[in-house]
Design a protein around this motif. Structure first.
Motif, PDB file in Angstrom:
ATOM      1  N   ALA A 237     -22.285  48.955-134.257  1.00  0.00           N
ATOM      2  CA  ALA A 237     -22.695  47.947-134.910  1.00  0.00           C
ATOM      3  C   ALA A 237     -24.090  47.864-135.169  1.00  0.00           C
ATOM      4  O   ALA A 237     -24.741  47.237-136.282  1.00  0.00           O
ATOM      5  CB  ALA A 237     -22.048  46.684-134.210  1.00  0.00           C
ATOM      6  N   ASN A 238     -24.957  48.361-134.196  1.00  0.00           N
ATOM      7  CA  ASN A 238     -26.308  47.996-134.438  1.00  0.00           C
ATOM      8  C   ASN A 238     -26.907  49.385-133.893  1.00  0.00           C
ATOM      9  O   ASN A 238     -26.771  49.605-132.569  1.00  0.00           O
ATOM     10  CB  ASN A 238     -26.796  46.963-133.790  1.00  0.00           C
ATOM     11  CG  ASN A 238     -28.176  46.600-134.004  1.00  0.00           C
ATOM     12  OD1 ASN A 238     -29.017  47.596-134.456  1.00  0.00           O
ATOM     13  ND2 ASN A 238     -28.738  45.486-133.898  1.00  0.00           N
TER      14      ASN A 238
ATOM     15  N   ASP B 239     -29.852  50.238-133.327  1.00  0.00           N
ATOM     16  CA  ASP B 239     -30.954  49.806-132.214  1.00  0.00           C
ATOM     17  C   ASP B 239     -30.330  49.657-130.739  1.00  0.00           C
ATOM     18  O   ASP B 239     -31.100  49.804-129.973  1.00  0.00           O
ATOM     19  CB  ASP B 239     -31.714  48.537-132.880  1.00  0.00           C
ATOM     20  CG  ASP B 239     -32.459  49.018-134.105  1.00  0.00           C
ATOM     21  OD1 ASP B 239     -32.676  47.913-134.490  1.00  0.00           O
ATOM     22  OD2 ASP B 239     -32.783  50.157-134.267  1.00  0.00           O
ATOM     23  N   MET B 240     -29.020  49.479-130.570  1.00  0.00           N
ATOM     24  CA  MET B 240     -28.619  49.375-129.341  1.00  0.00           C
ATOM     25  C   MET B 240     -28.372  50.873-128.842  1.00  0.00           C
ATOM     26  O   MET B 240     -27.877  51.618-129.248  1.00  0.00           O
ATOM     27  CB  MET B 240     -27.271  48.750-129.191  1.00  0.00           C
ATOM     28  CG  MET B 240     -26.505  48.589-127.921  1.00  0.00           C
ATOM     29  SD  MET B 240     -24.997  47.722-127.978  1.00  0.00           S
ATOM     30  CE  MET B 240     -24.143  48.835-126.690  1.00  0.00           C
TER      31      MET B 240
ATOM     32  N   MET C  44     -31.542  46.912-126.160  1.00  0.00           N
ATOM     33  CA  MET C  44     -32.316  47.425-127.557  1.00  0.00           C
ATOM     34  C   MET C  44     -33.241  48.258-127.319  1.00  0.00           C
ATOM     35  O   MET C  44     -34.129  48.094-126.587  1.00  0.00           O
ATOM     36  CB  MET C  44     -32.513  46.316-128.574  1.00  0.00           C
ATOM     37  CG  MET C  44     -31.163  44.959-128.389  1.00  0.00           C
ATOM     38  SD  MET C  44     -29.753  45.635-129.031  1.00  0.00           S
ATOM     39  CE  MET C  44     -29.871  45.501-130.654  1.00  0.00           C
TER      40      MET C  44
ATOM     41  N   THR D 130     -36.510  49.844-129.950  1.00  0.00           N
ATOM     42  CA  THR D 130     -37.018  49.799-131.086  1.00  0.00           C
ATOM     43  C   THR D 130     -38.542  50.209-130.961  1.00  0.00           C
ATOM     44  O   THR D 130     -39.358  49.310-130.889  1.00  0.00           O
ATOM     45  CB  THR D 130     -37.159  48.611-131.942  1.00  0.00           C
ATOM     46  OG1 THR D 130     -37.616  47.573-130.790  1.00  0.00           O
ATOM     47  CG2 THR D 130     -35.814  48.131-132.377  1.00  0.00           C
TER      48      THR D 130
ATOM     49  N   TYR E  60     -37.007  42.444-130.890  1.00  0.00           N
ATOM     50  CA  TYR E  60     -35.656  41.914-130.313  1.00  0.00           C
ATOM     51  C   TYR E  60     -36.073  40.931-129.274  1.00  0.00           C
ATOM     52  O   TYR E  60     -35.370  40.290-128.714  1.00  0.00           O
ATOM     53  CB  TYR E  60     -34.847  42.806-129.865  1.00  0.00           C
ATOM     54  CG  TYR E  60     -33.815  43.334-131.034  1.00  0.00           C
ATOM     55  CD1 TYR E  60     -34.223  44.659-131.356  1.00  0.00           C
ATOM     56  CD2 TYR E  60     -33.000  42.960-131.791  1.00  0.00           C
ATOM     57  CE1 TYR E  60     -33.492  45.434-132.390  1.00  0.00           C
ATOM     58  CE2 TYR E  60     -32.115  43.315-132.770  1.00  0.00           C
ATOM     59  CZ  TYR E  60     -32.334  44.622-133.026  1.00  0.00           C
ATOM     60  OH  TYR E  60     -31.893  45.250-134.128  1.00  0.00           O
TER      61      TYR E  60
ATOM     62  N   PHE F 292     -28.664  39.938-131.012  1.00  0.00           N
ATOM     63  CA  PHE F 292     -28.343  41.433-131.568  1.00  0.00           C
ATOM     64  C   PHE F 292     -28.002  41.791-133.208  1.00  0.00           C
ATOM     65  O   PHE F 292     -28.048  42.771-133.758  1.00  0.00           O
ATOM     66  CB  PHE F 292     -26.737  41.548-131.058  1.00  0.00           C
ATOM     67  CG  PHE F 292     -26.075  42.896-131.146  1.00  0.00           C
ATOM     68  CD1 PHE F 292     -25.210  43.249-131.928  1.00  0.00           C
ATOM     69  CD2 PHE F 292     -26.310  44.053-130.142  1.00  0.00           C
ATOM     70  CE1 PHE F 292     -24.556  44.435-132.311  1.00  0.00           C
ATOM     71  CE2 PHE F 292     -25.832  45.249-130.372  1.00  0.00           C
ATOM     72  CZ  PHE F 292     -24.949  45.502-131.459  1.00  0.00           C
ATOM     73  N   GLU F 293     -27.931  40.479-133.849  1.00  0.00           N
ATOM     74  CA  GLU F 293     -27.520  40.744-135.344  1.00  0.00           C
ATOM     75  C   GLU F 293     -28.966  40.604-136.049  1.00  0.00           C
ATOM     76  O   GLU F 293     -28.997  40.603-137.309  1.00  0.00           O
ATOM     77  CB  GLU F 293     -26.629  39.456-135.673  1.00  0.00           C
ATOM     78  CG  GLU F 293     -25.289  39.981-135.240  1.00  0.00           C
ATOM     79  CD  GLU F 293     -24.239  38.600-135.615  1.00  0.00           C
ATOM     80  OE1 GLU F 293     -24.904  37.702-136.289  1.00  0.00           O
ATOM     81  OE2 GLU F 293     -23.044  38.468-135.395  1.00  0.00           O
ATOM     82  N   GLY F 294     -29.953  40.391-135.254  1.00  0.00           N
ATOM     83  CA  GLY F 294     -31.406  40.239-135.920  1.00  0.00           C
ATOM     84  C   GLY F 294     -31.790  38.784-136.463  1.00  0.00           C
ATOM     85  O   GLY F 294     -32.636  38.735-137.112  1.00  0.00           O
TER      86      GLY F 294
ATOM     87  N   CYS G 114     -33.081  39.682-126.938  1.00  0.00           N
ATOM     88  CA  CYS G 114     -32.160  40.503-126.246  1.00  0.00           C
ATOM     89  C   CYS G 114     -32.912  41.505-125.120  1.00  0.00           C
ATOM     90  O   CYS G 114     -34.123  41.270-125.251  1.00  0.00           O
ATOM     91  CB  CYS G 114     -31.682  41.578-127.553  1.00  0.00           C
ATOM     92  SG  CYS G 114     -30.458  41.341-128.677  1.00  0.00           S
TER      93      CYS G 114
END
Lengths: 291, 270
Positions: A100-101, A103-104, A120, A122, A129, A134-136, A143
């Motif tokens: 789903a992401n 970055d996780m 996360m 980055t 984050y 989680f969805e930005g 996070c």
């Protein structure tokens, strides 16, 4: 005089209205962000969706196993030994979250606590984050963030994870409960699920520290990522043991790996509450999440 | 027109009252390092300060107690020359100074968390409480340093002098001591003085042998990270700030309560 009273009364009424609106807005914002964060985490977390299911029990038809020898051919001892040594690869329990992401990079869990969140990473913007979910989307809970100097592949000696100390107990809000040795006795382990495998840790030290000035020459727990020599390892290990609020009885030696959880506290300026754990027996290995 | 004026007044009052509470972040302005100068002012018979690098008689000055609240980590402090007054006492135990300079003829007793640089110029008298990174003591100064000193340099910068004449006592340790005059006939280069052993009397070290070393210690295997001078918010290491941003519930709630109380009072007076 009457006129002045009327004006003053009008001003006060307006101020009361503004204050009520502001308080209402902030309370609603707090509530909705906390709810949003909880909903996202619940949707991603497999342990809450299937009661009684733990990641290590989850098996899918994708389990890779060596072909069993034909029943007509008697198996040799060597073949049996080979069968036992081949590791069992399971489907990653957080596969959907990883997909789903991107970055996780991991999921962290401290059993029987609220700490059960995605982590996360980055490297281009460490704080991306810090105030995003989680969805930005903007969220004061943020996070959990894996420090950009930590790395899962190749794995660095120490993984540092930062998280907000929320009064609601969300994120690392309950981490400070480790100040109580009884709490540690009840929650001595940390589990980290990466794309490749499950990593298990035992808490080795709990202490209060702070972020220092660049010119300060003191032990900085947040600067330790890799120990290539005995000396570098000893410097970190001896300092965390010295700072620890209590003796956990867990020891470590050169070559061991660690995970460090850090959150803000307010005993000093830029104060931090830190929990360090040592990696122990390996957990499950997983099939690749991405082809 | 009257109504418009009233509306404008109300908006102005609202703006003044609510402006401090707007937004969820309270950001403090990052101040750079400041240099403060302290001098004994005869008119007031007190030591006073100015936030300047040198005293300006045409400008105003403040109390030392105010200075002790204003001064912060990384600031510098200069004690002006004055031989007629009592010693200047500054007590800032939570502040680490970048530089303390006691000018020639000045007298000071300064307590701080620590000092990066300490200069005791010719003929001054100084007592310093707090670890000192680099101390530079000039000739005929009388200095007591009651904590540890990393590097102590004693200098005689007068052209025709061949040795130093300072008087110094250190209650802590001294890692590296170097005394020299311009003509350099007589000098010292010593290391690792034990706690409360460093004594120099009019340029002669009276510390018994065995309490210091004549050879430099081996260089450390892993030196500390290089110290780049930096100001304001970049002074600290860059680590994610994981504190909860406080919402201004309490100030707004206080304003609400005050307004309700005000309305109730107005009703009663009618």
């Amino acid at each position: 005089m009457r006129e002045r009273r009327r004006i003053l009364s009008g001003v006060l009424s307006l101020l009361i209205l503004v204050c009520l609106v502001a308080l209402g807005y902030w309370l609603w914002q707090d509530f909705s962000q906390n709810r949003q964060n909880a909903m996202i985490v619940e949707a991603l977390d497999i342990t809450s969706s299937e009661p009684g299911t733990s990641p290590s029990q989850t098996e899918s038809p994708d389990i890779t196993q060596p072909e069993e020898p034909s029943s007509e051919v008697p198996s040799t001892e060597a073949e049996e030994a080979a069968t036992q040594e081949t590791p069992l690869l399971l489907t990653n329990p957080y596969e959907s979250a990883f997909l789903a992401n991107p970055d996780m990079k991991a999921w962290i869990q401290i059993p029987d606590t609220k700490i059960d969140y995605p982590v996360m990473w980055t490297p281009k913007d460490e704080n991306y984050y810090l105030y995003k979910d989680f969805e930005g989307k903007e969220n004061k809970n943020g996070c959990l963030i894996l420090d950009t100097d930590s790395c899962l592949d190749p794995l660095t000696t120490n993984l540092i994870i930062h998280g907000h100390n929320m009064k609601s107990g969300a994120m690392f809000g309950d981490l400070t409960d480790y100040e109580d040795e009884d709490y540690y006795q009840k929650h001595p382990r940390i589990i980290l699920y990466t794309e490749q495998c499950q990593r298990n840790y035992e808490i080795i030290a709990v202490f209060r520290s702070q972020v220092y000035k660049k010119t300060d020459t003191v032990f900085k727990f947040y600067k330790f990522f890799q120990a290539d020599t005995q000396e570098e390892f000893d410097d970190f290990y001896n300092n965390i043991k010295k700072l620890s609020l209590y003796d956990t009885g867990v020891t470590a030696s050169f070559g061991d790996r660690f995970i460090t959880l850090s959150t803000c506290v307010y005993h000093v300026t830029n104060g931090r509450f830190v929990v360090v754990a040592k990696e122990v027996e390996p957990g499950d290995s997983y099939l690749p999440v991405r082809e | 027109m009257r109504k418009l004026k009233r509306l404008v007044s109300i908006m102005a009052i609202m703006a003044v009252v609510l402006a401090p509470f707007c937004g969820s972040k309270i950001t403090a302005l990052a101040d750079g390092p400041t240099t403060f100068t302290v001098k004994y002012v005869d008119d007031t018979s007190k030591w006073r300060y100015q936030p300047l690098a040198s005293w300006d008689d045409t400008k105003g000055h403040g109390y030392i107690s105010e200075l002790e609240h204003l001064i912060k980590d990384g600031d510098s402090l200069i004690i002006e020359t004055d031989t007629t007054a009592n010693i200047c006492k500054i007590n800032i135990p939570n502040v680490r100074l970048a530089n303390l300079t006691v000018l020639s003829g000045g007298s000071a007793n300064v307590t701080a968390k620590g000092f990066d640089e300490f200069y005791a110029l010719q003929g001054c008298t100084a007592v310093v409480n707090g670890d000192v990174k680099n101390a530079h003591v000039y000739d005929y100064s009388i200095v007591n340093m009651n904590n540890n000193v990393e590097y102590l340099e004693v200098v005689n910068a007068v052209n025709d002098e061949m040795r130093v004449h300072a008087t110094i006592g250190v209650l802590g340790t001294v890692d590296h001591f170097y005394a020299h005059a311009l003509k350099n006939i007589h000098s010292y280069h010593l290391y690792n003085f034990k706690e409360n052993t460093f004594r120099m009397n009019l340029g002669w070290v009276s510390t018994p042998e065995g309490n210091y070393s004549t050879t430099a210690p081996a260089a450390p295997a892993t030196p500390a990270a290089p110290a780049k001078p930096s100001t304001g918010s970049s002074d600290y290491d860059d680590v994610p700030k994981t504190g909860e941003v406080p919402m201004p519930y309490i100030p707004v709630a206080c304003v609400l309560v005050l307004c309700l109380a005000g309305k109730a009072a107005l009703r009663k007076t009618r």
